[in-house]
Design an enzyme around this catalytic site. Structure first.
Site, PDB file in Angstrom:
ATOM      1  N   GLU A  29       0.821  -1.223   0.000  1.00  0.00           N
ATOM      2  CA  GLU A  29       0.000   0.000   0.000  1.00  0.00           C
ATOM      3  C   GLU A  29       0.850   1.267   0.000  1.00  0.00           C
ATOM      4  OE1 GLU A  29      -2.422   1.522  -0.647  1.00  0.00           O
ATOM      5  OE2 GLU A  29      -4.156   0.190  -0.633  1.00  0.00           O
ATOM      6  N   HIS A  30       0.196   2.379  -0.232  1.00  0.00           N
ATOM      7  CA  HIS A  30       0.890   3.637  -0.496  1.00  0.00           C
ATOM      8  C   HIS A  30       1.851   4.061   0.628  1.00  0.00           C
ATOM      9  CE1 HIS A  30      -1.496   6.219   2.250  1.00  0.00           C
ATOM     10  NE2 HIS A  30      -2.476   5.366   1.982  1.00  0.00           N
ATOM     11  N   ASP A  31       2.927   4.717   0.218  1.00  0.00           N
ATOM     12  CA  ASP A  31       3.948   5.279   1.110  1.00  0.00           C
ATOM     13  C   ASP A  31       4.688   4.229   1.939  1.00  0.00           C
ATOM     14  OD1 ASP A  31       3.639   8.331   0.757  1.00  0.00           O
ATOM     15  OD2 ASP A  31       1.577   7.576   0.967  1.00  0.00           O
TER      16      ASP A  31
END
Ligand code: T4K
Length: 602
Positions: free
Chosen positions: A144-146
């Protein structure tokens, strides 16, 4: 005019067509534009063969110098340590390492995928994700993001992270595992299949699915990353228990404020030993040396004790510390264990005991020794430091003779860092020994005889307890490794193996080879030096034999006719073995032996 674009030539390192190499091959076919011109793999049976019509070009061990006529290479090896090591090696050679992204994967434009990484089918890589070099993100995984993944991380099928997770180098995230948002996982951690990580984890942590108590073989091996493949290979390494479980016991001990004095975990370990070794009594000790010393003391021995000279110093030291005279018997040249015939030859009117050793875990001639001890009215003690997990005629080592002494030191199959135990069916004797390990007294401080501090701490007992359920599994794993060692090394002339007689199971606490200098092309010492130059560290157990040591030459002892002992001591070499050793490491050692020897041309 239509021109056909030239395909990029690529070599795949790792040839498991039913494993990750097959997945990589399939992804390359889906992507198009690549021509796989070969595999490289350490399996010697695959050399010069074709896999799916693609040739195997050579051994991974030769990658440092092998000529590679390709535009790219890609490392299709699941083991993180091995993959990382090979990546660094290939970079030194300025080879281009292909980053492979399956066309069905969804990768954010703002994600960074490091060189040599593999992103499998239907994987999802979110916004601002940074994936360092040579990662494997398997089929259907979600990052998932970041989120940031370190160097040479493995992400199993369907595993997922929430946002802003940080996973450091060499971590293994198992099939379907999940990592909650903002979590940080330290390097070389193992997250088992289906586990949920909801708190930060220090390096080398292990998390298995909540509620599961038992480890599977693979989880256990992965929990102890075989760092040796990336670096140096040591003769032994402890295979440690799962840290979170241990943490529970350690907290319990701290809470109880009872750190020693034969308390809860020491007693639990004794009960476990009684059960596993089918023996009436067991007592824990801080190490096997003090256990041996006290056993001989509590038996009130006098005069002479017969023991092998081919053993670790501690066996003999226990005799000498008790003011007894060591009389050394020769060994059997095949099993390396004390020769019952020579024992009988060396009995005199002064002999009070026989102290036999199960060398490297190979059970000694228990019944013959018991018969001799009975016939001559002698005590029989087994130094079983190597033999926790060995079996003699379907009975576990632990209930033979008058007493057996075990070690839990760091190089043993089950370790407590430092530790020992004594087992016996003689309950009365064990009561006396129990007093002895408390300085010689009960609770009234009126010492009955000169004892010593023989207490195992609760922390050490907890470590051993954690390992005990894995004993049989570890012995099986070591026997599998030895079978493979023997298979590989029997192809090289001049190598002889320890003989394990029918009906006996060895722990292979050590795996030894005996070198025939003429046939092998060099002697034991030169082989040890050459392997050491390759970063493979062996041990010359047991050289010198006890009767040749300065300390024993200086004291009264008897050492007649020890020709088998002397021959073995001059020609034996113990090669690396530990329960979590990978086949890759073993193949590397065998190949190194094959390469460094000087074959006899005549
Ligand atoms: N009787 C017999 C027949 C014995 O072999 C022994 C001990 C005893 C009695 C007495 O048992 P204890 O009192 O120790 O419980 C080792 C061990 O220290 C010793 O326990 C063992 N036998 C003996 C055969 O070997 P060293 O000095 O040869 O090994 P060491 O410490 O260099 O370790 C070998 C390799 O293992 C190292 O190069 C690295 C690795 N290692 C070792 C330890 C301790 C690790 O990776 N981690 C570790 O924690 O004596």
């Amino acid at each position: 005019m239509i021109t056909k674009k030239k395909k990029q030539k690529i070599v795949i390192i790792g040839a498991r067509i039913d494993g990750h190499a097959g997945v990589v091959l399939d992804a390359l076919q889906s992507i198009g534009g690549y021509k796989v011109i070969g595999f490289i793999d350490n399996a010697r049976n695959l050399q010069d063969s074709l896999i799916n019509g693609i040739p195997v070009l050579g051994l991974t061990d030769d990658l440092g110098r092998m000529k590679i006529n390709a535009d790219y290479v890609h490392i299709a090896i699941g083991d993180n340590a091995a993959r990382g090591r090979l990546f660094n090696l290939l970079k030194k050679r300025n080879l281009k390492i292909a980053t492979i992204i399956h066309p069905s994967a969804t990768v954010s434009k703002r994600a960074v995928i490091g060189e040599g990484s593999f992103i499998g089918a239907r994987a999802v890589i979110g916004n601002n994700v940074i994936i360092d070099k040579v990662n494997i993100i398997n089929t259907g995984a979600i990052v998932e993001h970041d989120t940031k993944l370190g160097f040479s991380v493995y992400f199993g099928q369907g595993a997922k992270t929430e946002a802003r997770v940080k996973i450091d180098d060499f971590c293994f995230i198992g099939l379907g595992a999940a990592v909650l948002p903002d979590i940080h996982i330290g390097s070389a951690a193992l997250i088992g299949p289906g586990a949920i990580v909801d708190k930060d984890l220090p390096e080398k942590s292990t998390v298995i699915k909540y509620g599961e108590k038992k480890h599977t073989k693979n989880i256990y091996v992965e929990a102890n990353p075989d760092v040796s493949i990336a670096d140096k290979i040591y003769v032994a390494q402890p295979t440690l228990p799962d840290y979170p479980l241990l943490d529970g016991r350690f907290r319990d001990i701290a809470k109880s404020l009872l750190l020693s004095n034969f308390a809860k975990y020491s007693k639990e370990l004794e009960a476990e030993l009684r059960k596993r070794l089918s023996v009436k009594a067991a007592l824990t000790f801080p190490n096997a040396t003090s256990a041996l010393m006290l056993v001989l003391k509590a038996m009130n021995l006098t005069g002479e004790v017969i023991l092998p000279s081919f053993t670790f110093s501690a066996t003999g030291h226990a005799v000498v510390w008790n003011g007894l005279m060591p009389v050394f018997a020769d060994i059997d040249p095949d099993t390396f264990n004390i020769s019952p015939e020579d024992v009988e030859r060396k009995i005199t009117a002064k002999t009070s005991a026989i102290l036999a050793v199960h060398i490297f875990g190979n059970p000694a001639d228990v019944e013959k020794l018991e018969a001799i001890a009975k016939k001559h009215n002698l005590k029989l003690i087994f130094d079983s430091a190597h033999a926790l997990g060995s079996r003699y005629k379907d009975k576990p080592i632990g209930s033979f003779g008058d007493a057996e002494c075990f070690s839990f030191s760091g190089t043993k199959v089950i370790t407590s860092a430092e530790g020992g135990a004594v087992t016996s069916n003689d309950k009365k004797f064990m009561e006396k020994l129990s007093l002895g390990r408390n300085y010689g007294s009960g609770s009234n401080y009126d010492c009955q005889f000169i004892g010593l501090n023989g207490k195992m701490s609760e922390f050490h007992a907890a470590i051993a307890l954690e390992g005990m359920p894995l004993l049989d599994k570890f012995v099986r794993m070591r026997n599998d490794l030895v079978n493979l060692y023997r298979k590989r090394l029997s192809e090289i002339p001049g190598i002889i193996f320890q003989h394990i007689k029918d009906g006996r199971v060895s722990t292979f606490k050590d795996f030894s080879i005996v070198i025939n200098r003429r046939k092998f092309g060099m002697g034991r010492d030169e082989l040890a030096e050459r392997l050491s130059a390759e970063g493979i560290f062996t041990k010359k157990y047991f050289h010198p034999p006890l009767h040749k040591m300065a300390a024993y030459r200086a004291i009264k002892h008897r050492a007649e006719k020890l020709s088998n002992t002397e021959f073995l001591s001059n020609n034996i070499l113990c090669l690396p073995i530990y329960s979590h050793m990978t086949v890759d490491t073993l193949e590397k050692i065998c190949y190194a032996i094959y390469r460094v020897r000087k074959p006899n041309k005549h």
